[in-house]
Design a protein around this motif. Structure first.
Motif, mmCIF file in Angstrom:
data_model
loop_
_atom_site.group_PDB
_atom_site.id
_atom_site.type_symbol
_atom_site.label_atom_id
_atom_site.label_comp_id
_atom_site.label_asym_id
_atom_site.label_seq_id
_atom_site.Cartn_x
_atom_site.Cartn_y
_atom_site.Cartn_z
ATOM 1 N N TYR A 43 30.356 -25.673 13.422
ATOM 2 C CA TYR A 43 30.922 -24.243 13.087
ATOM 3 C C TYR A 43 30.131 -23.038 13.818
ATOM 4 O O TYR A 43 30.853 -22.027 14.171
ATOM 5 N N PRO A 44 28.850 -23.192 14.189
ATOM 6 C CA PRO A 44 28.226 -22.098 15.046
ATOM 7 C C PRO A 44 28.622 -22.086 16.396
ATOM 8 O O PRO A 44 28.529 -20.834 17.023
ATOM 9 N N ASP A 45 29.497 -23.033 16.874
ATOM 10 C CA ASP A 45 29.944 -23.033 18.397
ATOM 11 C C ASP A 45 31.182 -22.347 18.358
ATOM 12 O O ASP A 45 31.833 -22.232 17.320
ATOM 13 N N GLU A 46 31.554 -22.453 19.592
ATOM 14 C CA GLU A 46 33.042 -21.957 19.875
ATOM 15 C C GLU A 46 34.206 -22.735 19.387
ATOM 16 O O GLU A 46 34.016 -24.097 20.101
ATOM 17 N N LEU A 47 35.093 -22.497 18.875
ATOM 18 C CA LEU A 47 35.954 -23.546 18.188
ATOM 19 C C LEU A 47 37.410 -22.969 18.330
ATOM 20 O O LEU A 47 37.594 -21.562 18.020
ATOM 21 N N SER A 48 38.445 -23.628 18.642
ATOM 22 C CA SER A 48 39.807 -23.092 18.692
ATOM 23 C C SER A 48 40.845 -24.232 18.644
ATOM 24 O O SER A 48 40.345 -25.396 18.785
ATOM 25 N N LEU A 49 42.092 -23.837 18.451
ATOM 26 C CA LEU A 49 42.952 -24.802 18.212
ATOM 27 C C LEU A 49 42.983 -25.828 19.615
ATOM 28 O O LEU A 49 43.115 -26.987 19.564
ATOM 29 N N ASP A 50 43.093 -25.082 20.669
ATOM 30 C CA ASP A 50 43.035 -25.566 21.931
ATOM 31 C C ASP A 50 41.824 -26.642 22.194
ATOM 32 O O ASP A 50 42.165 -27.759 22.822
ATOM 33 N N LEU A 51 40.742 -26.196 21.938
ATOM 34 C CA LEU A 51 39.797 -26.949 22.194
ATOM 35 C C LEU A 51 39.676 -28.287 21.252
ATOM 36 O O LEU A 51 39.433 -29.128 21.732
ATOM 37 N N LEU A 52 39.976 -28.051 19.805
ATOM 38 C CA LEU A 52 40.048 -29.376 18.902
ATOM 39 C C LEU A 52 41.062 -30.066 19.465
ATOM 40 O O LEU A 52 40.968 -31.461 19.399
ATOM 41 N N SER A 53 42.315 -29.935 20.132
ATOM 42 C CA SER A 53 43.491 -30.552 20.490
ATOM 43 C C SER A 53 42.994 -31.448 21.603
ATOM 44 O O SER A 53 43.450 -32.670 21.786
#
Length: 332
Positions: A236-246
């Protein structure tokens, strides 16, 4: 003369119509705010049954209201009484039966999904302040053990045998009666209420430690969504996004978005924000300054953190920090 009377009559009718219009608008606003109140606090009757030192509270609630994904700052013991409900806690879904008990920790995002055409939704809820529950624990016995999601074999749902289920409900009802019910004014009611609470918690922990059966609803998308949730909780402290997770989990972002919302009850973006805010509240409650919190929780700058926190909790981080400090002082 005739023109004067007609003009006066027209003005009188106009004034009367204007008055009626203003009156109608006034009552419309009253109805609107009345409905708004029940939207936020649940449809139906809410009856506050139990409070000890402002640190524990029990409610018996009957309603049909929709509840969004949320979390609490306290432990929750939830006894399901009636209705048709699927309850999601993080990525886990439970289809409840009358008498089921849910144990929900402060960090767990959860949501009941209520079928509105199966009668009223009824449950009893006991809320326990973290510090209060720790004070009741001993070096040999941690009463928070049954809430620990990291413990091997942990499950949020306890489906007790009939005798133990009846005993637990009786203890919760006795707890209510001794604190704010018919026995509240009787001698020793505070001691009896605490004894009921300790007996209830000891029994639930014993059952939870015996590795009870897991009653989660099986879903083919469940394991993937659970992995995504675990990754979000670890990063959670890092950059997270739908594109990154997919990309990380080799799944179409459209499919991930759909399955995540179906199982968790909210979007990937919304979950990330809520999880970061949950961590932020915990840090603020522990006395960490707001300017030190936002970076640790993954917010790019303080302005974004402030807006998100204020929008979610209707209070600024600094105000929450001050309130948490006062509550810590009260709790000893």
């Amino acid at each position: 003369s005739h023109f004067s009377v007609s003009s006066f009559t027209s003005r009188a009718v106009f004034v009367l119509l204007l008055f009626l219009l203003v009156l109608a608008l006034f009552y419309s606003f009253l109805v609107f705010f009345f409905l708004l109140f029940f939207f936020f606090y649940g449809y139906g009757a809410h009856r506050d049954l139990h409070r000890v030192d402002r640190r524990q509270r029990q409610m018996c609630i009957r309603d049909r209201g929709e509840v969004s994904l949320h979390h609490h700052d306290f432990y929750e013991i939830y006894l399901f009484l009636n209705g048709s409900v699927e309850y999601s806690i993080e990525s886990r879904i439970y289809r409840l039966l009358p008498g089921d008990i849910l144990l929900i920790g402060p960090m767990e995002l959860h949501q009941p999904r209520i079928a509105k055409d199966h009668g009223p939704y009824e449950r009893m809820v006991l809320w326990l302040d973290k510090r209060y529950l720790e004070q009741l624990s001993t070096p040999q016995t941690s009463l928070t053990r049954c809430f620990d999601a990291s413990a091997p074999g942990h499950t949020n749902l306890l489906r007790l045998p009939p005798a133990q289920r009846a005993e637990s409900q009786t203890l919760m009802e006795r707890l209510a009666a001794e604190s704010e019910g018919a026995q509240a004014a009787a001698y020793g009611s505070d001691v009896v209420a605490r004894a009921c609470l300790l007996q209830l918690l000891a029994g639930l922990n014993r059952f939870a430690l015996a590795a009870p059966a897991r009653h989660e609803v099986e879903d083919k998308a469940g394991p993937v969504v659970a992995e995504v949730l675990h990754y979000i909780n670890e990063h959670y402290p890092d950059e997270l996004s739908l594109d990154l997770l997919s990309a990380k989990f080799f799944i179409s972002k459209y499919h991930l978005s759909h399955e995540f919302h179906r199982l968790v009850g909210t979007s990937v973006y919304r979950y990330i924000i809520q999880k970061r805010l949950v961590i932020a509240k915990q840090m603020l409650a522990n006395g960490v300054a707001p300017t030190d919190v936002y970076g640790h929780c993954g917010f790019g700058d303080y302005a974004n953190f402030y807006r998100a926190f204020k929008a979610e909790y209707h209070i600024s981080p600094k105000q929450f920090l001050g309130r948490a400090g006062n509550e810590n002082t009260f709790g000893g």
